[in-house]
Design a protein around this motif. Structure first.
Motif, PDB file in Angstrom:
ATOM      1  N   GLU A 230       0.829  -1.184   0.000  1.00 33.32           N
ATOM      2  CA  GLU A 230       0.000   0.000   0.000  1.00 33.32           C
ATOM      3  C   GLU A 230       0.870   1.241   0.000  1.00 33.32           C
ATOM      4  N   GLY A 231       0.212   2.376  -0.320  1.00 35.07           N
ATOM      5  CA  GLY A 231       0.927   3.650  -0.340  1.00 35.07           C
ATOM      6  C   GLY A 231       1.892   3.720  -1.508  1.00 35.07           C
ATOM      7  N   ALA A 232       3.091   4.224  -1.219  1.00 35.08           N
ATOM      8  CA  ALA A 232       4.095   4.379  -2.274  1.00 35.08           C
ATOM      9  C   ALA A 232       4.579   3.038  -2.796  1.00 35.08           C
ATOM     10  N   ASN A 233       4.403   1.954  -2.032  1.00 35.06           N
ATOM     11  CA  ASN A 233       4.852   0.632  -2.474  1.00 35.06           C
ATOM     12  C   ASN A 233       3.863  -0.024  -3.423  1.00 35.06           C
ATOM     13  N   SER A 234       2.693   0.588  -3.608  1.00 36.04           N
ATOM     14  CA  SER A 234       1.712   0.031  -4.543  1.00 36.04           C
ATOM     15  C   SER A 234       2.059   0.473  -5.965  1.00 36.04           C
ATOM     16  N   VAL A 235       1.216   0.096  -6.909  1.00 42.86           N
ATOM     17  CA  VAL A 235       1.465   0.412  -8.318  1.00 42.86           C
ATOM     18  C   VAL A 235       1.423   1.925  -8.507  1.00 42.86           C
ATOM     19  N   GLN A 236       2.466   2.449  -9.138  1.00 40.36           N
ATOM     20  CA  GLN A 236       2.569   3.893  -9.347  1.00 40.36           C
ATOM     21  C   GLN A 236       2.457   4.288 -10.807  1.00 40.36           C
ATOM     22  N   ASN A 237       2.976   3.493 -11.693  1.00 42.99           N
ATOM     23  CA  ASN A 237       2.917   3.869 -13.110  1.00 42.99           C
ATOM     24  C   ASN A 237       2.952   2.628 -13.980  1.00 42.99           C
ATOM     25  N   TYR A 238       2.633   2.854 -15.265  1.00 41.58           N
ATOM     26  CA  TYR A 238       2.601   1.794 -16.261  1.00 41.58           C
ATOM     27  C   TYR A 238       3.434   2.250 -17.461  1.00 41.58           C
ATOM     28  N   THR A 239       4.025   1.295 -18.110  1.00 33.96           N
ATOM     29  CA  THR A 239       4.754   1.565 -19.354  1.00 33.96           C
ATOM     30  C   THR A 239       4.329   0.549 -20.397  1.00 33.96           C
ATOM     31  N   LEU A 240       4.486   0.939 -21.674  1.00 33.13           N
ATOM     32  CA  LEU A 240       4.101   0.085 -22.793  1.00 33.13           C
ATOM     33  C   LEU A 240       5.286  -0.066 -23.717  1.00 33.13           C
ATOM     34  N   SER A 241       5.458  -1.278 -24.217  1.00 37.87           N
ATOM     35  CA  SER A 241       6.548  -1.520 -25.157  1.00 37.87           C
ATOM     36  C   SER A 241       6.389  -0.634 -26.380  1.00 37.87           C
ATOM     37  N   PRO A 242       7.496  -0.150 -26.949  1.00 37.12           N
ATOM     38  CA  PRO A 242       7.402   0.786 -28.088  1.00 37.12           C
ATOM     39  C   PRO A 242       6.674   0.158 -29.269  1.00 37.12           C
ATOM     40  N   ASP A 243       5.807   0.940 -29.870  1.00 36.25           N
ATOM     41  CA  ASP A 243       5.069   0.508 -31.057  1.00 36.25           C
ATOM     42  C   ASP A 243       4.645   1.759 -31.808  1.00 36.25           C
ATOM     43  N   GLU A 244       4.761   1.690 -33.134  1.00 31.17           N
ATOM     44  CA  GLU A 244       4.463   2.863 -33.934  1.00 31.17           C
ATOM     45  C   GLU A 244       2.963   3.170 -34.000  1.00 31.17           C
ATOM     46  N   HIS A 245       2.116   2.229 -33.609  1.00 32.04           N
ATOM     47  CA  HIS A 245       0.678   2.436 -33.704  1.00 32.04           C
ATOM     48  C   HIS A 245       0.040   2.813 -32.378  1.00 32.04           C
ATOM     49  N   PHE A 246       0.720   2.578 -31.249  1.00 37.00           N
ATOM     50  CA  PHE A 246       0.063   2.777 -29.970  1.00 37.00           C
ATOM     51  C   PHE A 246       0.982   3.520 -29.003  1.00 37.00           C
ATOM     52  N   TYR A 247       0.352   4.174 -28.035  1.00 35.96           N
ATOM     53  CA  TYR A 247       1.075   4.711 -26.894  1.00 35.96           C
ATOM     54  C   TYR A 247       0.148   4.642 -25.681  1.00 35.96           C
ATOM     55  N   LEU A 248       0.707   4.862 -24.521  1.00 33.47           N
ATOM     56  CA  LEU A 248      -0.002   4.660 -23.262  1.00 33.47           C
ATOM     57  C   LEU A 248      -0.290   6.003 -22.603  1.00 33.47           C
ATOM     58  N   GLU A 249      -1.502   6.143 -22.061  1.00 34.48           N
ATOM     59  CA  GLU A 249      -1.873   7.330 -21.297  1.00 34.48           C
ATOM     60  C   GLU A 249      -2.552   6.888 -20.010  1.00 34.48           C
ATOM     61  N   MET A 250      -2.289   7.637 -18.959  1.00 35.84           N
ATOM     62  CA  MET A 250      -2.906   7.356 -17.676  1.00 35.84           C
ATOM     63  C   MET A 250      -4.132   8.261 -17.509  1.00 35.84           C
ATOM     64  N   GLN A 251      -5.221   7.687 -17.050  1.00 34.31           N
ATOM     65  CA  GLN A 251      -6.449   8.417 -16.826  1.00 34.31           C
ATOM     66  C   GLN A 251      -6.816   8.341 -15.338  1.00 34.31           C
ATOM     67  N   ILE A 252      -7.617   9.299 -14.924  1.00 40.48           N
ATOM     68  CA  ILE A 252      -8.015   9.381 -13.520  1.00 40.48           C
ATOM     69  C   ILE A 252      -9.528   9.257 -13.441  1.00 40.48           C
ATOM     70  N   ARG A 253      -9.976   8.341 -12.605  1.00 40.00           N
ATOM     71  CA  ARG A 253     -11.408   8.174 -12.409  1.00 40.00           C
ATOM     72  C   ARG A 253     -11.930   9.246 -11.441  1.00 40.00           C
ATOM     73  N   GLY A 254     -13.237   9.210 -11.257  1.00 36.84           N
ATOM     74  CA  GLY A 254     -13.846  10.212 -10.391  1.00 36.84           C
ATOM     75  C   GLY A 254     -13.395  10.097  -8.947  1.00 36.84           C
ATOM     76  N   ASP A 255     -12.976   8.897  -8.529  1.00 33.41           N
ATOM     77  CA  ASP A 255     -12.529   8.746  -7.140  1.00 33.41           C
ATOM     78  C   ASP A 255     -11.038   9.001  -6.974  1.00 33.41           C
ATOM     79  N   GLY A 256     -10.356   9.419  -8.036  1.00 28.10           N
ATOM     80  CA  GLY A 256      -8.934   9.730  -7.951  1.00 28.10           C
ATOM     81  C   GLY A 256      -8.028   8.571  -8.327  1.00 28.10           C
TER      82      GLY A 256
END
Length: 846
Positions: free
Chosen positions: A164-190
């Motif tokens: 929990e806290g800072a030891n939980s999941v903080q970010n995501y990365t995606l393998s490089p690809d010319e067709h896709f990229y990754l974006e992080m979104q925030i739900r209504g609860d944060g």
């Protein structure tokens, strides 16, 4: 006795073998001590000294029969009876002990006898980064239609990290690809979640499958990560995914809710039609199997209901609901469902209003006390502890006063014009499980002060008024609103002093001070004044009075009150304008161009040209748009020498106005010194006028006399032929007309007194020159005045062939002798002169 509260933090790890202890000692009222210890702390690690922390003699612990009481099935801590040292008995796994709780606490009671004393010990288990992020599935598949444009988004699975806290999941990365990229979104609860965003358009024919790797990283030191393959299959399918009304749904149910209890109903819409727009609901694969067994979701209605016993220790359950359409290649979207499991409580808080001040002025300063509230809960313990709050979006707040009392005060500026009254809902919630909530509404009215000037609907108003308006005509009504009430909101209107076209505005307009109606005091003329503007001031009746102004732009609309003015051709002193056209003019020859102008505007000034009258309708035509008058054919010799046309110039007003112009047209190769008179009707004179009748009667008389003379001459000749048959001068009567010739007197002839040069016509098939002498009867041998050249030129004499005496024939010339009586020649000459005068008179009219 003096009781104390001690807080000690201990953080340790089996790998590093170190111990950090932080102690905070403060006086409390309940003899509670709090320790903080990191999970997985190795066995035997020191946590603190209970005797020292509580101020107890360590040597008396055994004699006082101390013991530790806990509700846990395991004994995680030991106390040394001789020293009072507190140590770890068994390593603590925080994730196993507290699952997903944000704060993990272990409660112990220390009991001492002789005398009997009870101390509460609370152990706060701190999290360490001992778990790597993981995904529920080993592989994720995403179907994407190839026609999706860049920017399309797809929800990726969330990784789960037991830390929990800072030891939980903080970010995501995606393998490089010319067709896709990754974006992080925030739900209504944060909470954050990853989305796969299409960067470049897909082409299934070139590449049908894209293999990506999604990596989740936590914030530990060192960080840990977990990844999962994401396989994207490019499909040709429908292009709209279902969309939920909310990204996060919240629900609260009782712990003892029976099976079938409705939790919440989710709803998603799909813009597609038919099967592509039919939505089916299900739990996402990322939702744990235990939760899918406890709850069920209706695939068509989206109703989430209880499916079994809610045997959970967590107060908040999190599930992901997927909405997928029924297209050939179904598209889906997800929403989060948060379900709060609450215990049962039997008494709610009671709210009593002991004092209330209402209304309050809108200029009240922040901190003004409005009401005094008393809040009580009959339940004991935590169920009787109450928290009180109001909505955060109100300019009020609750401040604790005495015990169980709260003061309601203003926390911001008030504006009666925005909100004239407030229904302040005071919510009191106890700390029971489940908590009970009581709400009470306080109605607070806001009194008005004059803090708002009048406001017009716009900075400027455009008014359109037709010209030639009647005096006192209504022009426009301006209106200003003042959100204040009473005298502060009563508005009066005035015209600001200004000038229009050099005159005072009040000479043009008048205004009703009460309702803002504006009236015209004079008639407007579009041709003199097309627009003007002025300002209207609105003032309230407050103290001090506030005012505002707006601009009124008046545009005079045109009426069709001006007939077209003919600029060309123009006539002077009422005479007809004359245009000279060559007699050999060809077809489409430009005779003239009618030019006109209209002082009106728009369609009232759109002019068209029409031919109202023409002395010869087959000879002229008029262009309706340009006003060009042209010939429709080439000129003929039979055309009259002068013509008259009437052109009508008409505008497109309602009703239309018109003007006419008369154009005289003279057919001549050169400009005459004196123009003919075109004031007549342009029609040829009647054939049977007095002069023509006189000429016809004269001609008939002459012809009668001439016929009588010829008859007399024939009888005389016949008699002579009987007496002198040998002379050869007689001729049969039936051959008289056969040998009758026309003698033409050439104007340029200079003949001897007894000779004439004539041209043969009639029975002679060719033209010959005859030299002839005219006999004037017995005893006379010459033409009067003794000169044949005095005979009028161009005269024609009809003489019978037997009367011609041929004197001499030389080659193609024939000389003959014409023997005529003097009276015959005189009659022919007189008759020819009359005919010539009549023809000249006819030609001069043409």
């Amino acid at each position: 006795m003096m009781r104390s509260r001690v807080e000690v933090n201990a953080r340790g790890g089996s790998m590093r073998g170190y111990l950090m202890v932080f102690c905070l000692i403060c006086c409390t009222a309940d003899g509670q001590i709090v320790y903080s210890i990191a999970e997985e702390t190795e066995r035997g690690a020191s946590v603190g000294n209970i005797a020292k922390d509580l101020g107890i003699d360590a040597a008396t612990l055994s004699a006082r029969k101390f013991r530790m009481i806990t509700g846990s099935s395991k004994q995680y801590f030991n106390i040394n009876a001789s020293t009072g040292a507190l140590s770890v008995n068994e390593p603590i796994d925080r994730e196993q002990l507290c699952e997903l709780k944000s704060v993990c606490l272990l409660n112990y009671e220390l009991v001492l006898e002789n005398p009997l004393e009870l101390y509460r010990m609370e152990f706060k288990v701190l999290d360490i980064n001992d778990n790597s992020p993981s995904f529920p599935l080993s592989e994720y598949h995403i179907n994407m239609p190839e026609f999706l444009s860049p920017g399309a988004r797809f929800t990726l699975p969330n990784a789960q990290d037991l830390d929990e806290g800072a030891n939980s999941v903080q970010n995501y990365t995606l393998s490089p690809d010319e067709h896709f990229y990754l974006e992080m979104q925030i739900r209504g609860d944060g909470s954050k979640y990853p989305e796969l965003v299409l960067k470049k358009a897909l082409d299934r024919e070139q590449q049908a499958t894209h293999r990506l790797v999604l990596t989740a990283k936590d914030g530990g030191n060192p960080p840990k990560s977990g990844d999962v393959p994401v396989i994207v299959t490019v499909l040709d399918s429908n292009d709209n995914a279902p969309e939920f009304e909310h990204s996060v749904y919240r629900a609260s149910i009782l712990e003892n809710s029976p099976s079938g209890t409705l939790v919440v109903q989710v709803h998603a819409t799909d813009l597609d039609e038919g099967p592509n727009g039919e939505v089916r609901y299900s739990f996402s694969n990322t939702t744990s199997a235990d939760l899918q067994r406890m709850f069920s979701i209706h695939p068509h209605t989206g109703e989430v209901t209880v499916n079994g016993v809610l045997a959970v220790q967590r107060p908040l359950l999190e599930m992901l609901i997927e909405a997928r359409d029924n297209g050939a290649f179904g598209m889906s979207s997800t929403a989060k469902l948060l379900v709060e499991i609450t215990d049962v409580n039997n008494h709610g808080p009671e709210i009593t209003i002991t004092s209330l001040s209402s209304p309050i002025p809108e200029d009240a300063v922040p901190g003004t006390v409005i009401a005094l509230l008393s809040i009580l809960d009959k339940d004991p313990g935590e169920n009787g502890q109450v928290t009180c709050q109001i909505s955060e979006n109100l300019p009020f707040q609750l401040k604790p006063s005495l015990q169980n009392y709260y003061s309601l005060v203003t926390s911001g500026l008030l504006d009666r014009e925005l909100i004239s009254e407030y229904n302040i809902t005071i919510t009191a919630t106890d700390l029971g499980s489940p908590p009970l909530t009581t709400q009470k509404t306080v109605w607070v009215q806001i009194s008005d002060v004059n803090d708002n000037p009048p406001v017009f609907g716009a900075d400027a108003f455009d008014v359109f008024m037709e010209e030639n308006n009647p005096l006192g005509a209504f022009l426009y009504q301006v209106s200003a609103s003042d959100p204040d009430i009473g005298e502060n909101g009563r508005v009066s209107y005035t015209l600001r002093n200004s000038t229009v076209a050099g005159s005072a505005l009040t000479s043009f307009l008048s205004m009703n001070l009460a309702n803002g109606s504006i009236y015209a005091k004079r008639a407007f003329d579009f041709e003199q004044l097309r627009s003007f503007h002025f300002q209207v001031e609105a003032k309230d009746n407050g103290s001090p009075a506030l005012s505002a102004a707006t601009t009124v732009n008046v545009y005079i609309s045109d009426q069709n009150d001006n007939a077209p003015a003919i600029l060309y051709p123009t006539s002077q002193n009422g005479s007809v304008a004359v245009e000279v056209v060559p007699r050999l003019a060809d077809e489409d020859y430009l005779v003239t161009k009618v030019v006109a102008d209209d002082e009106d505007n728009a369609q009232n000034a759109w002019l068209s040209y029409h031919l109202a009258h023409s002395s010869d309708s087959t000879l002229f035509q008029l262009s309706p748009h340009t006003g060009e008058l042209r010939t429709t054919r080439s000129m003929r010799s039979t055309d009259f020498l002068k013509h008259k046309v009437v052109v009508v110039v008409r505008d497109h007003g309602d009703p239309p106005l018109s003007s006419t112009v008369t154009v005289g047209i003279l057919l001549a190769d050169t400009l005459p010194q004196a123009l003919p008179d075109f004031d007549d009707s342009g029609e040829p004179p009647p054939l049977l006028n007095a002069t023509n009748i006189y000429l016809i009667v004269s001609l008939a008389c002459v012809l009668f006399i001439f016929a009588a003379f010829i008859f007399f001459l024939a009888i005389t000749r016949l008699c002579r032929c009987r007496t002198c048959c040998c002379s050869g001068c007689c001729c049969p009567a039936e051959d008289y007309k056969k040998y009758c010739y026309s003698v033409h007197m050439l104007p340029s002839s200079h003949l001897p007194p007894d000779m004439l040069e004539v041209t043969g016509v009639g029975k002679l098939t060719h033209t010959y020159l005859y030299r002839a002498s005219v006999g004037l009867g017995p005893g006379n041998s010459s033409i009067p005045n003794g000169d044949a050249g005095n005979v009028p030129g161009g005269s024609r004499l009809q003489v019978p062939g037997p009367c011609i005496q041929v004197q001499q024939v030389q080659s193609d010339r024939l000389s003959a002798v014409l023997v005529l009586h003097l009276i015959t020649l005189s009659l022919c000459i007189a008759l020819d002169e009359k005919l010539r005068l009549a023809l000249n008179a006819r030609n001069s009219w043409v």
